[in-house]
Design a protein around this motif. Sequence first.
Motif, mmCIF file in Angstrom:
data_model
loop_
_atom_site.group_PDB
_atom_site.id
_atom_site.type_symbol
_atom_site.label_atom_id
_atom_site.label_comp_id
_atom_site.label_asym_id
_atom_site.label_seq_id
_atom_site.Cartn_x
_atom_site.Cartn_y
_atom_site.Cartn_z
ATOM 1 N N VAL A 1 0.536 -1.323 -0.115
ATOM 2 C CA VAL A 1 0.358 0.266 0.039
ATOM 3 C C VAL A 1 1.111 0.985 0.276
ATOM 4 C CG1 VAL A 1 -1.782 1.394 1.661
ATOM 5 C CG2 VAL A 1 -1.809 -1.028 1.108
ATOM 6 N N ILE A 2 1.760 1.122 0.839
ATOM 7 C CA ILE A 2 2.672 2.298 1.077
ATOM 8 C C ILE A 2 3.354 2.688 -0.511
ATOM 9 C CG2 ILE A 2 4.810 3.455 1.821
ATOM 10 C CD1 ILE A 2 2.156 3.352 4.221
ATOM 11 N N LYS A 3 4.178 1.194 -1.178
ATOM 12 C CA LYS A 3 4.930 1.780 -2.172
ATOM 13 C C LYS A 3 3.372 2.448 -3.203
ATOM 14 C CE LYS A 3 8.265 -2.517 -1.822
ATOM 15 N NZ LYS A 3 8.321 -3.500 -1.826
ATOM 16 N N SER A 4 2.515 2.622 -3.412
ATOM 17 C CA SER A 4 1.861 2.354 -4.499
ATOM 18 C C SER A 4 1.362 4.405 -5.021
ATOM 19 C CB SER A 4 0.124 1.762 -3.741
ATOM 20 O OG SER A 4 -0.579 2.189 -3.162
ATOM 21 N N GLY A 5 2.047 4.434 -3.146
ATOM 22 C CA GLY A 5 1.705 6.527 -3.094
ATOM 23 C C GLY A 5 0.622 6.993 -2.475
ATOM 24 N N VAL A 6 0.019 6.074 -1.512
ATOM 25 C CA VAL A 6 -1.059 6.164 -0.527
ATOM 26 C C VAL A 6 -0.094 7.129 0.477
ATOM 27 C CG1 VAL A 6 -2.118 5.757 1.155
ATOM 28 C CG2 VAL A 6 -2.525 4.723 -1.035
ATOM 29 N N ASP A 7 -0.904 7.886 0.931
ATOM 30 C CA ASP A 7 -0.274 8.887 2.117
ATOM 31 C C ASP A 7 0.505 8.155 4.032
ATOM 32 O OD1 ASP A 7 0.653 10.961 3.260
ATOM 33 O OD2 ASP A 7 -0.491 10.696 4.998
ATOM 34 N N CYS A 8 1.446 8.055 3.767
ATOM 35 C CA CYS A 8 1.478 7.313 5.037
ATOM 36 C C CYS A 8 0.811 6.936 6.430
ATOM 37 C CB CYS A 8 3.473 6.985 5.558
ATOM 38 S SG CYS A 8 3.575 5.763 6.538
#
Length: 470
Positions: free
Chosen positions: A213-220
């Motif tokens: 999910v983090i790799k997909s560009g979602v704000d952490c």
Amino acid sequence: MGTLFAASLTGAIILAALYVPYSLVLARENRPRLNRALIIAIYITALAAPLIIPMLANGRASGAAAAMVQPAEIKALIMSGQSGGSHLWGTLLTIYVTGMAGVAALTLLPCVKLRRIIRQSGPKEICGLRVRVIADPTIAPFSILRTIIIPAKDVDENVEMVIAHERAHVAANHWADLMLAHAVCVVQWFNPAAWFMLRQLRAVHEYQADSEVIKSGVDCRAYQMLLVRKAIGGGFPSLANSLSHSNLKNRITMMYSKSPKGLRRVAPFLLLPVLGGAVWLTRVPAVASVLTQASTARMIISDAKPSAIMIEDAPAADIVMTASSPVDSKVSETKPPVQTVAPKGNTQKEETVYAAVDEMPEYPGGLQQMMKDLASSLVYPEEAVKTQTEGKVVIGFIVDKSGKITDCKVIKSVTAELDAAAIAAVKQLKPFEPAKVNGEPVMIEYALPVMFKLTEEATVPESTPATEAQ
């Protein structure tokens, strides 16, 4: 069932040994893909070990050794019930099978709830992916097999992050890992390491999904707040991957952890010497003897009190029964109680296992041929040769109505290696001509003593008919 019981004990030793270094060293590393692979490898090793370890131990001896069959000691076993030791193992086997059935039922029970939830949901396409939406707001987003379930309240709020998380579970086929882990928990329900490892696997699944999910560009930070909100809720069936599973603090910590560097990269190789030590432990005589006794256990199917008489080393006048001689008149006049067992696949009808019969089972070619066949199959275990181990193993078995040998077990044990070699040789004997009562074939208990003795010459002279075998 005894074989499965012994295999589960062996696998439990392997799994427990490998779990310790994994949980202490590897579980805290931020490399979820590798850790997932390690956990699956540990599971497969624990399941395969009971099959592989005997192969490593049953090599032929390179030194001079012989396994001998003593004709004068081949006698039938008079038995009603079980001996004290076998009764104990029969009780343990019964408890094991009962526990396994109970855990299997508890594992499959959540499937009823999952099926109900899926039936209450409806299909909908979100973010280019076909999912199922359910109205119940108490249900956390989850995936089972390749199906993603999302509550309606999440469709309009943070749906991209929820979909990304569950899509990661589906794409990685995490459901297959859970099936394997739960299968291990069923056969090793008594092993705490099996349950702890399941928890570790769930954590790794969440770490891996979070990473995707983090790799997909979602704000952490936004994603972490979503996890906090979803963590405030009830439990969920363990067969599914849910957004709310796992320890929230560990998941957030793992998001900020860096991949290991330097010597920490080779930490997984720590599992290899631990595996070697666990395999060695299973071959320790005391442990191996326990595993052998477990493999020959039979479930208790009646409330009869255990009692057993084995005629061994008795004067010729007092016996009895041999593979080629009729029943002694003393035995015929005072027939001991018979044992009843339930045939496989039939729980209604019981079969009688006789202790005294009108006609004893006869081996094709007679007693001498049986000795030749048994001797030709015997292998003196290499480990026993190295340790200079000798002794007499007595193997009990049932000759069924068709003459086949069934239910082999150790009546008198020496070591696990010699016990296993004797059982393996007995199982290779040809079918008998069955025992008879009133002209009808019946089942009867039989026993064969096998003497293992180290000699200077391993070959058998042709003039002596098969009392020894390499």
